[in-house]
Write a protein that holds these residues in place. Structure first.
Motif, PDB file in Angstrom:
ATOM      1  N   GLY A  83       0.801  -1.225   0.000  1.00  0.00           N
ATOM      2  CA  GLY A  83       0.000   0.000   0.000  1.00  0.00           C
ATOM      3  C   GLY A  83       0.825   1.263   0.000  1.00  0.00           C
ATOM      4  N   SER A  84       0.313   2.286  -0.679  1.00  0.00           N
ATOM      5  CA  SER A  84       0.921   3.606  -0.791  1.00  0.00           C
ATOM      6  C   SER A  84       2.136   3.602  -1.721  1.00  0.00           C
ATOM      7  CB  SER A  84       1.333   4.171   0.582  1.00  0.00           C
ATOM      8  OG  SER A  84       1.348   5.581   0.515  1.00  0.00           O
ATOM      9  N   CYS A  85       2.473   2.454  -2.271  1.00  0.00           N
ATOM     10  CA  CYS A  85       3.684   2.373  -3.095  1.00  0.00           C
ATOM     11  C   CYS A  85       3.393   2.136  -4.573  1.00  0.00           C
ATOM     12  CB  CYS A  85       4.602   1.281  -2.571  1.00  0.00           C
ATOM     13  SG  CYS A  85       5.199   1.662  -0.930  1.00  0.00           S
ATOM     14  N   ALA A 144      12.074  13.058  -6.652  1.00  0.00           N
ATOM     15  CA  ALA A 144      11.246  12.068  -5.947  1.00  0.00           C
ATOM     16  C   ALA A 144      10.065  12.793  -5.316  1.00  0.00           C
ATOM     17  CB  ALA A 144      12.070  11.376  -4.866  1.00  0.00           C
ATOM     18  N   GLY A 145       9.175  12.023  -4.700  1.00  0.00           N
ATOM     19  CA  GLY A 145       8.014  12.613  -4.056  1.00  0.00           C
ATOM     20  C   GLY A 145       8.414  13.607  -2.972  1.00  0.00           C
ATOM     21  N   ALA A 146       9.311  13.176  -2.101  1.00  0.00           N
ATOM     22  CA  ALA A 146       9.718  14.048  -1.000  1.00  0.00           C
ATOM     23  C   ALA A 146      10.365  15.323  -1.531  1.00  0.00           C
ATOM     24  CB  ALA A 146      10.680  13.302  -0.078  1.00  0.00           C
ATOM     25  N   HIS A 147      11.095  15.197  -2.624  1.00  0.00           N
ATOM     26  CA  HIS A 147      11.737  16.367  -3.242  1.00  0.00           C
ATOM     27  C   HIS A 147      10.676  17.300  -3.839  1.00  0.00           C
ATOM     28  CE1 HIS A 147      15.401  17.724  -5.911  1.00  0.00           C
ATOM     29  NE2 HIS A 147      15.238  18.487  -4.845  1.00  0.00           N
ATOM     30  N   CYS A 249      -1.151  19.422  -2.331  1.00  0.00           N
ATOM     31  CA  CYS A 249      -1.636  18.036  -2.354  1.00  0.00           C
ATOM     32  C   CYS A 249      -0.479  17.091  -2.617  1.00  0.00           C
ATOM     33  CB  CYS A 249      -2.725  17.841  -3.408  1.00  0.00           C
ATOM     34  SG  CYS A 249      -3.341  16.145  -3.440  1.00  0.00           S
ATOM     35  N   ASP A 250      -0.291  16.144  -1.710  1.00  0.00           N
ATOM     36  CA  ASP A 250       0.645  15.046  -1.933  1.00  0.00           C
ATOM     37  C   ASP A 250      -0.087  14.097  -2.872  1.00  0.00           C
ATOM     38  OD1 ASP A 250       1.882  12.553  -1.794  1.00  0.00           O
ATOM     39  OD2 ASP A 250       2.540  12.828   0.271  1.00  0.00           O
ATOM     40  N   GLY A 251       0.356  14.064  -4.126  1.00  0.00           N
ATOM     41  CA  GLY A 251      -0.347  13.294  -5.157  1.00  0.00           C
ATOM     42  C   GLY A 251       0.295  11.941  -5.417  1.00  0.00           C
ATOM     43  N   LEU A 275       6.269   9.960 -10.524  1.00  0.00           N
ATOM     44  CA  LEU A 275       6.307   9.252 -11.822  1.00  0.00           C
ATOM     45  C   LEU A 275       6.698   7.800 -11.602  1.00  0.00           C
ATOM     46  CD1 LEU A 275       7.955  11.685 -14.417  1.00  0.00           C
ATOM     47  CD2 LEU A 275       5.548  11.390 -13.837  1.00  0.00           C
ATOM     48  N   HIS A 276       7.580   7.555 -10.614  1.00  0.00           N
ATOM     49  CA  HIS A 276       8.049   6.185 -10.376  1.00  0.00           C
ATOM     50  C   HIS A 276       6.971   5.312  -9.749  1.00  0.00           C
ATOM     51  CE1 HIS A 276       9.248   9.015  -7.272  1.00  0.00           C
ATOM     52  NE2 HIS A 276       9.181   8.053  -6.377  1.00  0.00           N
ATOM     53  N   LYS A 277       5.908   5.884  -9.227  1.00  0.00           N
ATOM     54  CA  LYS A 277       4.829   5.026  -8.733  1.00  0.00           C
ATOM     55  C   LYS A 277       3.772   4.840  -9.827  1.00  0.00           C
ATOM     56  CE  LYS A 277       5.387   6.042  -3.843  1.00  0.00           C
ATOM     57  NZ  LYS A 277       4.987   6.888  -2.725  1.00  0.00           N
ATOM     58  N   THR A 278       3.306   5.949 -10.359  1.00  0.00           N
ATOM     59  CA  THR A 278       2.131   5.900 -11.229  1.00  0.00           C
ATOM     60  C   THR A 278       2.465   5.717 -12.705  1.00  0.00           C
ATOM     61  OG1 THR A 278       1.237   7.489  -9.645  1.00  0.00           O
ATOM     62  CG2 THR A 278      -0.060   7.086 -11.606  1.00  0.00           C
TER      63      THR A 278
HETATM   64  C1  LIG Z   1       5.721   7.351  -1.608  1.00  0.00           C
HETATM   65  C2  LIG Z   1       5.084   8.483  -0.947  1.00  0.00           C
HETATM   66  C3  LIG Z   1       5.789   9.663  -0.678  1.00  0.00           C
HETATM   67  C4  LIG Z   1       7.297   9.816  -0.897  1.00  0.00           C
HETATM   68  O1  LIG Z   1       7.710   9.638  -2.206  1.00  0.00           O
HETATM   69  P1  LIG Z   1       9.258   9.334  -2.521  1.00  0.00           P
HETATM   70  O2  LIG Z   1       9.328   9.334  -4.007  1.00  0.00           O
HETATM   71  O3  LIG Z   1       9.579   8.036  -1.891  1.00  0.00           O
HETATM   72  O4  LIG Z   1      10.054  10.454  -1.914  1.00  0.00           O
HETATM   73  C5  LIG Z   1       5.104  10.715  -0.117  1.00  0.00           C
HETATM   74  N1  LIG Z   1       3.798  10.615   0.192  1.00  0.00           N
HETATM   75  C6  LIG Z   1       3.090   9.500  -0.044  1.00  0.00           C
HETATM   76  C7  LIG Z   1       1.632   9.444   0.295  1.00  0.00           C
HETATM   77  C8  LIG Z   1       3.708   8.389  -0.622  1.00  0.00           C
HETATM   78  O5  LIG Z   1       3.011   7.267  -0.833  1.00  0.00           O
END
Ligand SMILES: *Cc1c(COP(=O)(O)O)cnc(C)c1O
Length: 492
Positions: A83-85, A144-147, A249-251, A275-278
């Motif tokens: 989940g979340s990944c 990355a997301g955090a970035h 929004c954390d997308g 991009l690396h998740k979706t």
């Molecule tokens: C994965 C995730 C992040 C962080 O993304 P990274 O690319 O690992 O830095 C932030 N918020 C949520 C909800 C996530 O699932």
């Protein structure tokens, strides 16, 4: 021995000794013509290697590394409902496009006229992401997301400096990913935690209570980390905006509504996408990733530089944006990941919506089929993932960790466990759109079987996994003091 109904574990059962244990003096992996020059010893330092490299044949080496490569579990081996990944299948054609020599041999310092194709891809990808999210402008620079979150918080900071002056707080719900408060803190904001309500979402009242003129805005994850749609998002955005704040929004969970929700219409000012998740980049091994940031027209001037611009004579890079927060990555970001996303979006076209519809359908199917077996803390339709707890199994002294370990024996990667932390013993299942009904049914069956074992034979769970060569590890010791040499029977 093994029952082949758990194909995902086949690589995990193999025994493989170290190359040093396999080596035998005189074995060779190559042959050279007879020497016709004088023998010349290599540097003494090199000769003093300790331990000396083993002597092996080419086939010994190939088999060793091929086997070791199978001591692994990935989306290409089995269902990975973390989940979340968003561990979904990454179509190989996207890898192939990213590996085209025109891309892999391109250098970021090449003159612009020799980089028109690469710039065009970046420009068009920004346009695609703007269209998919409903926002106005995009930067592909964050890695990355955090970035992306960090970029967003820098934009919040710059915007407030230009408008109402410095603000020092930011609202973040208690279900947020840990990177949210971390990114906000790095930009000098003090995170203020909002408690989720009994429905697992943020209530407008909680926002009203905490929003004030010192607060820069809010960071929302939508769908949130419980897999639930934040139903009050529009009202929450209005409260924030009416007091001069901005909405981030954390997308990272974008797989739930690709092209379905107009994010700007829900009041979002800044959003990042993983991009690396979706969008088709394998992840989990630490990168490279890409976390594009999408913003409204009003915030566009703050985007990182350089930006790709389209002019009459072609594409170029411009740093001529006075309000920009500056540069956040060497050159333009992780270009290879962008190509995969571009290729994925083009190959999916209008079908992208179906990706999200299927991901949501799959998660709801699992939720519905397992809700009598595992407790569902928020019993309402979910988005792309659903969260269960171990509360029913606690009666038999079985915990989430035991269930997760036992899943390995059934050939599945466990779901995300103990996150979000507001749910006691959470198991967060994200099947993604890629799994067939047959595979999802196998997963449901394994989970149901494990619940039955918890009641009937809990010791099977306490000591799981049984079929993998590595049994139950002390996870802290395994991470802090990895056992990298010698026998493979497991750590002492
Ligand atoms: C994965 C995730 C992040 C962080 O993304 P990274 O690319 O690992 O830095 C932030 N918020 C949520 C909800 C996530 O699932």
């Amino acid at each position: 021995m093994k029952d082949y109904s758990s194909p995902g574990t086949t690589g995990l059962v193999m025994h493989e000794s170290l190359l040093w244990e396999k080596g035998k003096q005189g074995k060779k992996g190559y042959s050279l013509p007879k020497r016709d020059v004088e023998h010349y010893p290599l540097d003494k330092e090199l000769a003093r290697e300790n331990p000396p490299l083993p002597d092996l044949s080419e086939l010994d080496v190939i088999r060793h590394y091929t086997r070791v490569s199978q001591w692994n579990f990935g989306v290409d081996t089995g269902m990975y409902p973390l989940g979340s990944c968003t561990m979904k299948y990454n179509p190989k054609t996207n890898e192939k496009q990213a590996a085209l020599p025109g891309f892999t041999n391109a250098h970021p310092l090449l003159p612009l006229q020799m980089s028109q194709g690469a710039l065009r891809i970046m420009f068009e990808l920004e346009g695609f992401l703007a269209e998919i999210t409903g926002l106005h402008a995009v930067s592909l620079q964050p890695a990355a997301g955090a970035h992306g979150e960090y970029t967003g918080m820098r934009i919040f900071h710059a915007y407030h400096q230009d408008n109402s002056g410095t603000k020092n707080k930011i609202l973040i719900p208690d279900s947020a990913h840990g990177t949210n408060p971390a990114s906000a803190t790095m930009c000098g904001f003090k995170p203020v935690t909002l408690k989720s309500d009994s429905q697992g979402v943020i209530s407008p009242d909680a926002v009203k209570e905490n929003m004030d003129s010192e607060t820069a805005g809010i960071m929302v994850t939508n769908p949130n980390t419980l897999g639930l749609f934040e139903d009050h998002i529009k009202e929450i955005s209005e409260i924030i905006h009416s007091q001069g704040g901005l909405v981030y929004c954390d997308g990272a969970n974008m797989n739930a509504f690709l092209g379905i929700v107009d994010m700007q219409d829900t009041g979002i000012d800044v959003l990042h996408i993983n991009l690396h998740k979706t969008f088709s980049t394998p992840h989990g091994g630490g990168g490279p990733g890409s976390g594009p940031v999408c913003v409204t027209r009003e915030l566009e001037p703050y985007l990182p530089i350089p930006r790709v611009v389209k002019e009459n004579h072609g594409y170029s890079l411009s740093s001529d944006f006075q309000s920009s927060i500056g540069k956040l990555h060497s050159f333009y970001g992780n270009f290879g990941v962008m190509i995969k996303a571009y290729s994925y979006i083009l190959s999916m076209g209008q079908e992208l919506e179906k990706v999200s519809q299927t991901a949501v359908l799959n998660a709801n199917y699992i939720r519905q089929r397992l809700k009598e077996t595992f407790r569902l803390p928020y019993d309402r339709p979910c988005m792309h993932e659903c969260v269960f707890t171990d509360e029913l199994q606690e009666n038999y002294k079985v915990a989430t960790i035991d269930i997760a370990k036992r899943l390995l024996d059934y050939g599945f990667h466990p779901p995300t466990i103990y996150f979000p932390s507001i749910v006691h013993g959470a198991m967060m299942v994200e099947p993604t759109e890629c799994e067939s009904k047959d595979e999802i049914d196998r997963f449901i069956q394994a989970m149901a079987q494990i619940a039955w074992e918890a009641e009937d034979e809990p010791n099977l769970l306490w000591s799981a996994p049984h079929s993998t060569i590595m049994k139950r590890l002390d996870e802290t010791t395994a991470a802090r003091h990895p056992h990298l040499t010698g026998d493979l029977k497991g750590p002492e």
